[in-house]
Design a protein around this motif. Structure first.
Motif, PDB file in Angstrom:
ATOM      1  N   GLY A 117       0.585  -1.172  -0.029  1.00 57.96           N
ATOM      2  CA  GLY A 117      -0.067  -0.123  -0.064  1.00 57.96           C
ATOM      3  C   GLY A 117       0.846   1.277  -0.186  1.00 57.96           C
ATOM      4  N   TRP A 118       2.183   1.003   0.259  1.00 59.68           N
ATOM      5  CA  TRP A 118       3.254   2.330   0.346  1.00 59.68           C
ATOM      6  C   TRP A 118       3.559   2.460  -1.113  1.00 59.68           C
ATOM      7  CZ3 TRP A 118       6.417   3.914   5.035  1.00 59.68           C
ATOM      8  CH2 TRP A 118       5.551   4.062   6.142  1.00 59.68           C
ATOM      9  N   TYR A 119       4.159   3.541  -1.447  1.00 60.76           N
ATOM     10  CA  TYR A 119       4.960   3.662  -2.684  1.00 60.76           C
ATOM     11  C   TYR A 119       6.445   3.482  -2.466  1.00 60.76           C
ATOM     12  CZ  TYR A 119       0.809   5.531  -5.204  1.00 60.76           C
ATOM     13  OH  TYR A 119      -0.439   5.733  -5.996  1.00 60.76           O
ATOM     14  N   ALA A 120       6.985   2.733  -3.329  1.00 65.56           N
ATOM     15  CA  ALA A 120       8.311   2.663  -3.435  1.00 65.56           C
ATOM     16  C   ALA A 120       8.868   2.768  -4.740  1.00 65.56           C
ATOM     17  CB  ALA A 120       8.687   1.550  -2.884  1.00 65.56           C
ATOM     18  N   GLY A 121      10.201   3.536  -4.745  1.00 62.18           N
ATOM     19  CA  GLY A 121      11.098   3.834  -6.096  1.00 62.18           C
ATOM     20  C   GLY A 121      12.357   4.135  -6.105  1.00 62.18           C
ATOM     21  N   PRO A 122      13.207   3.531  -6.824  1.00 59.30           N
ATOM     22  CA  PRO A 122      14.467   3.799  -6.771  1.00 59.30           C
ATOM     23  C   PRO A 122      14.933   5.161  -7.370  1.00 59.30           C
ATOM     24  CG  PRO A 122      14.069   2.676  -9.043  1.00 59.30           C
ATOM     25  CD  PRO A 122      12.876   2.658  -8.026  1.00 59.30           C
ATOM     26  N   TYR A 123      15.863   5.731  -6.466  1.00 62.47           N
ATOM     27  CA  TYR A 123      16.306   7.199  -6.849  1.00 62.47           C
ATOM     28  C   TYR A 123      17.250   6.923  -7.942  1.00 62.47           C
ATOM     29  CZ  TYR A 123      18.082  12.018  -6.536  1.00 62.47           C
ATOM     30  OH  TYR A 123      18.200  13.369  -6.843  1.00 62.47           O
ATOM     31  N   ILE A 124      16.765   7.224  -9.258  1.00 69.09           N
ATOM     32  CA  ILE A 124      17.608   6.974 -10.411  1.00 69.09           C
ATOM     33  C   ILE A 124      18.813   7.750 -10.373  1.00 69.09           C
ATOM     34  CG2 ILE A 124      17.347   7.229 -13.072  1.00 69.09           C
ATOM     35  CD1 ILE A 124      14.358   6.742 -12.777  1.00 69.09           C
ATOM     36  N   PRO A 125      19.009   8.888 -10.288  1.00 73.01           N
ATOM     37  CA  PRO A 125      20.371   9.454 -10.235  1.00 73.01           C
ATOM     38  C   PRO A 125      21.397   8.680  -9.392  1.00 73.01           C
ATOM     39  CG  PRO A 125      18.619  11.195 -10.012  1.00 73.01           C
ATOM     40  CD  PRO A 125      17.975  10.077  -9.883  1.00 73.01           C
ATOM     41  N   LEU A 126      20.926   8.176  -8.265  1.00 69.31           N
ATOM     42  CA  LEU A 126      21.703   7.399  -7.360  1.00 69.31           C
ATOM     43  C   LEU A 126      22.039   5.946  -8.142  1.00 69.31           C
ATOM     44  CD1 LEU A 126      23.249   7.585  -4.817  1.00 69.31           C
ATOM     45  CD2 LEU A 126      21.210   6.569  -3.638  1.00 69.31           C
ATOM     46  N   VAL A 127      20.927   5.429  -8.461  1.00 67.55           N
ATOM     47  CA  VAL A 127      21.189   3.924  -9.353  1.00 67.55           C
ATOM     48  C   VAL A 127      22.301   4.343 -10.283  1.00 67.55           C
ATOM     49  CG1 VAL A 127      20.023   2.170 -10.663  1.00 67.55           C
ATOM     50  CG2 VAL A 127      18.831   3.210  -8.611  1.00 67.55           C
ATOM     51  N   HIS A 128      21.932   5.371 -11.279  1.00 68.29           N
ATOM     52  CA  HIS A 128      22.988   5.555 -12.395  1.00 68.29           C
ATOM     53  C   HIS A 128      24.709   5.847 -11.878  1.00 68.29           C
ATOM     54  CE1 HIS A 128      19.824   6.541 -15.486  1.00 68.29           C
ATOM     55  NE2 HIS A 128      19.662   5.202 -14.839  1.00 68.29           N
ATOM     56  N   ARG A 129      24.851   6.231 -10.833  1.00 72.85           N
ATOM     57  CA  ARG A 129      26.058   6.425 -10.033  1.00 72.85           C
ATOM     58  C   ARG A 129      26.653   5.327  -9.180  1.00 72.85           C
ATOM     59  NH1 ARG A 129      24.283  11.173 -11.912  1.00 72.85           N
ATOM     60  NH2 ARG A 129      25.560  12.600 -12.468  1.00 72.85           N
ATOM     61  N   ASP A 130      25.990   4.335  -9.243  1.00 76.58           N
ATOM     62  CA  ASP A 130      26.690   2.890  -8.615  1.00 76.58           C
ATOM     63  C   ASP A 130      27.962   2.571  -9.306  1.00 76.58           C
ATOM     64  OD1 ASP A 130      27.163   0.651  -7.431  1.00 76.58           O
ATOM     65  OD2 ASP A 130      25.194  -0.088  -7.674  1.00 76.58           O
ATOM     66  N   PRO A 131      29.020   2.683  -8.756  1.00 81.23           N
ATOM     67  CA  PRO A 131      30.249   2.421  -9.225  1.00 81.23           C
ATOM     68  C   PRO A 131      30.373   0.684  -9.231  1.00 81.23           C
ATOM     69  CG  PRO A 131      30.334   2.844  -6.969  1.00 81.23           C
ATOM     70  CD  PRO A 131      29.053   3.273  -7.490  1.00 81.23           C
ATOM     71  N   ASP A 132      29.550  -0.191  -8.594  1.00 82.29           N
ATOM     72  CA  ASP A 132      29.681  -1.354  -8.946  1.00 82.29           C
ATOM     73  C   ASP A 132      29.004  -1.641 -10.449  1.00 82.29           C
ATOM     74  OD1 ASP A 132      30.929  -2.141  -6.834  1.00 82.29           O
ATOM     75  OD2 ASP A 132      28.822  -2.185  -5.406  1.00 82.29           O
ATOM     76  N   VAL A 133      28.217  -0.923 -11.010  1.00 84.13           N
ATOM     77  CA  VAL A 133      27.666  -1.110 -12.058  1.00 84.13           C
ATOM     78  C   VAL A 133      28.215  -0.235 -13.310  1.00 84.13           C
ATOM     79  CG1 VAL A 133      25.276  -0.997 -13.310  1.00 84.13           C
ATOM     80  CG2 VAL A 133      25.250  -1.609 -10.834  1.00 84.13           C
ATOM     81  N   PHE A 134      28.321   1.058 -13.069  1.00 84.32           N
ATOM     82  CA  PHE A 134      29.048   1.963 -13.753  1.00 84.32           C
ATOM     83  C   PHE A 134      30.329   2.447 -13.656  1.00 84.32           C
ATOM     84  CE2 PHE A 134      24.271   2.347 -14.108  1.00 84.32           C
ATOM     85  CZ  PHE A 134      24.164   2.131 -15.546  1.00 84.32           C
ATOM     86  N   ASP A 135      31.458   1.812 -14.155  1.00 85.17           N
ATOM     87  CA  ASP A 135      32.955   1.908 -13.836  1.00 85.17           C
ATOM     88  C   ASP A 135      32.856   3.733 -13.812  1.00 85.17           C
ATOM     89  OD1 ASP A 135      35.568   1.679 -13.365  1.00 85.17           O
ATOM     90  OD2 ASP A 135      36.210   2.027 -15.402  1.00 85.17           O
ATOM     91  N   ALA A 136      33.571   4.350 -13.054  1.00 83.49           N
ATOM     92  CA  ALA A 136      33.733   5.803 -12.923  1.00 83.49           C
ATOM     93  C   ALA A 136      32.647   6.469 -13.421  1.00 83.49           C
ATOM     94  CB  ALA A 136      34.959   6.197 -13.948  1.00 83.49           C
ATOM     95  N   PRO A 137      31.663   6.374 -12.505  1.00 85.40           N
ATOM     96  CA  PRO A 137      30.110   6.811 -12.943  1.00 85.40           C
ATOM     97  C   PRO A 137      30.143   8.464 -13.020  1.00 85.40           C
ATOM     98  CG  PRO A 137      30.280   5.875 -10.530  1.00 85.40           C
ATOM     99  CD  PRO A 137      31.795   5.656 -11.257  1.00 85.40           C
ATOM    100  N   GLU A 138      31.051   9.097 -12.497  1.00 87.21           N
ATOM    101  CA  GLU A 138      30.885  10.741 -12.437  1.00 87.21           C
ATOM    102  C   GLU A 138      31.371  11.182 -13.795  1.00 87.21           C
ATOM    103  OE1 GLU A 138      29.327  12.351 -10.194  1.00 87.21           O
ATOM    104  OE2 GLU A 138      28.859  10.600  -9.332  1.00 87.21           O
ATOM    105  N   GLU A 139      32.020  10.381 -14.636  1.00 86.74           N
ATOM    106  CA  GLU A 139      32.422  10.742 -16.069  1.00 86.74           C
ATOM    107  C   GLU A 139      31.488  10.491 -17.009  1.00 86.74           C
ATOM    108  OE1 GLU A 139      36.224   8.792 -16.683  1.00 86.74           O
ATOM    109  OE2 GLU A 139      37.168   9.110 -14.811  1.00 86.74           O
ATOM    110  N   PHE A 140      31.570  11.355 -17.775  1.00 83.03           N
ATOM    111  CA  PHE A 140      30.926  11.254 -19.115  1.00 83.03           C
ATOM    112  C   PHE A 140      31.574  10.286 -20.169  1.00 83.03           C
ATOM    113  CE2 PHE A 140      29.128  12.557 -23.003  1.00 83.03           C
ATOM    114  CZ  PHE A 140      27.664  12.516 -22.922  1.00 83.03           C
ATOM    115  N   ARG A 141      31.123   9.234 -20.346  1.00 80.36           N
ATOM    116  CA  ARG A 141      31.790   8.173 -21.118  1.00 80.36           C
ATOM    117  C   ARG A 141      30.855   7.510 -22.245  1.00 80.36           C
ATOM    118  NH1 ARG A 141      35.572   5.249 -17.247  1.00 80.36           N
ATOM    119  NH2 ARG A 141      34.848   3.574 -18.365  1.00 80.36           N
ATOM    120  N   PRO A 142      30.441   8.172 -23.177  1.00 78.57           N
ATOM    121  CA  PRO A 142      29.680   7.303 -24.062  1.00 78.57           C
ATOM    122  C   PRO A 142      30.159   5.956 -24.653  1.00 78.57           C
ATOM    123  CG  PRO A 142      29.636   9.581 -24.766  1.00 78.57           C
ATOM    124  CD  PRO A 142      30.645   9.399 -23.719  1.00 78.57           C
TER     125      PRO A 142
END
Length: 178
Positions: free
Chosen positions: A72-97
């Motif tokens: 009955g509660w709402y839950a959701g991932p905070y997308i900017p935080l997920v996209h900066r997970d260093p375990d998933v995205f190497d050097a997540p703060e860098e713009f690397r297409p």
């Protein structure tokens, strides 16, 4: 639905130009390198996601570590935080297409939500972004009036550039033929 799709795509485009105008090495590879253009769009949406969450109404309790969120509660991932997970995205703060050029894409890349409620307009938004970026760069020479990265600001339900991505635009002069 149409307004929501246009607003988010327009905001994604604003972020794309905000990033590209501050990263000339990425801008130089565009607009005619189609795989790189696609990678740029995906990387823009990773480092500057347009929406900050993909909330869902829980129909059953959700256990997160030591916490339990009741049904009955709402839950959701905070997308900017997920996209900066260093375990998933190497050097997540860098713009690397380049991280998107191998054709693989992490499930943690979620600018359009995920699962059964993945945004139905995602493919259209990605196509619109590629076409508009390509066409603008073919027709205009762009420059940023200020090289400092733009901050985010909440605008309705989107995270938009604080200064709305101001640019200096000049028409490209046609190449002369001999």
């Amino acid at each position: 639905m149409l307004i929501a799709g246009h607003e988010t795509t327009a905001t994604g485009l604003a972020w794309a130009f905000e990033r590209l105008l501050r990263l000339p090495e990425a801008l130089e590879r565009l607009p005619d390198h189609e795989p790189y253009l696609d990678a740029v769009v995906k990387e823009v949406l990773r480092v500057r996601p347009v929406v900050y969450e993909a909330a869902r109404l829980l129909d059953a309790p959700l256990r997160l570590g030591e916490y339990e969120i009741p049904a009955g509660w709402y839950a959701g991932p905070y997308i900017p935080l997920v996209h900066r997970d260093p375990d998933v995205f190497d050097a997540p703060e860098e713009f690397r297409p380049e991280r998107f050029l191998d054709g693989r894409q992490s499930r943690a890349w979620m600018p359009f939500g995920g699962g059964r409620r993945f945004c139905v307009g995602a493919q259209l938004a990605l196509l619109e972004m590629r076409v508009i970026i390509r066409e603008v760069l073919h027709r205009l020479e762009l420059a940023a009036p200020d090289q400092a990265p733009e901050a985010r600001r909440l605008k309705n339900v989107t995270l938009a550039p604080a200064k709305l991505t101001r640019v200096i635009a000049r028409a490209r002069t046609p190449a002369r033929t001999a």
